[in-house]
Write a protein that holds these residues in place. Structure first.
Motif, mmCIF file in Angstrom:
data_model
loop_
_atom_site.group_PDB
_atom_site.id
_atom_site.type_symbol
_atom_site.label_atom_id
_atom_site.label_comp_id
_atom_site.label_asym_id
_atom_site.label_seq_id
_atom_site.Cartn_x
_atom_site.Cartn_y
_atom_site.Cartn_z
ATOM 1 N N UNK A 36 35.851 17.524 33.198
ATOM 2 C CA UNK A 36 34.481 17.573 33.698
ATOM 3 C C UNK A 36 34.105 18.969 34.199
ATOM 4 N N UNK A 37 35.033 19.634 34.880
ATOM 5 C CA UNK A 37 34.769 20.984 35.359
ATOM 6 C C UNK A 37 34.603 21.954 34.192
ATOM 7 N N UNK A 38 35.472 21.831 33.193
ATOM 8 C CA UNK A 38 35.383 22.706 32.026
ATOM 9 C C UNK A 38 34.094 22.459 31.257
ATOM 10 N N UNK A 39 33.682 21.208 31.170
ATOM 11 C CA UNK A 39 32.439 20.887 30.472
ATOM 12 C C UNK A 39 31.246 21.501 31.201
ATOM 13 N N UNK A 40 31.256 21.452 32.525
ATOM 14 C CA UNK A 40 30.182 22.080 33.305
ATOM 15 C C UNK A 40 30.177 23.595 33.087
ATOM 16 N N UNK A 41 31.370 24.203 33.038
ATOM 17 C CA UNK A 41 31.464 25.645 32.787
ATOM 18 C C UNK A 41 30.898 25.984 31.412
ATOM 19 N N UNK A 42 31.231 25.165 30.432
ATOM 20 C CA UNK A 42 30.743 25.385 29.075
ATOM 21 C C UNK A 42 29.228 25.257 29.022
#
Length: 82
Positions: free
Chosen positions: A12-18
């Motif tokens: 979820x954190x990586x998706x938000x960063x993306x």
């Protein structure tokens, strides 16, 4: 002194960063260096998301196989995703 190992972001954190990187890049008007940095960060986040999804897929396959249930996994056609 021991170095702190950086914790990898969750899916979820990586998706938000993306999503944040893509949003900033889509806005345009960024200096080239900043745009390249955002692109690099977006690629890292995308690769991490892809790896997490692959891990989850493998885990689901194992769970379905171990359960002996009638579930059947099917691949999604990328053209059907929207």
């Amino acid at each position: 002194m021991a170095e702190k190992k950086e914790k990898e972001p969750t899916f979820e954190e990586a998706l938000k960063q993306l999503e944040a990187a893509v949003g900033r890049l889509e806005e345009g008007n960024l200096p080239l260096a900043e745009a390249l940095h955002l692109f690099e960060e977006g690629l890292k986040a995308s690769n991490l998301c892809r790896a997490r999804l692959e891990e989850a897929r493998q885990q689901v396959e194992v769970l379905v196989a171990e359960s002996g249930s009638a579930f059947r996994l099917t691949e999604l056609d990328a053209s059907e995703e929207t």
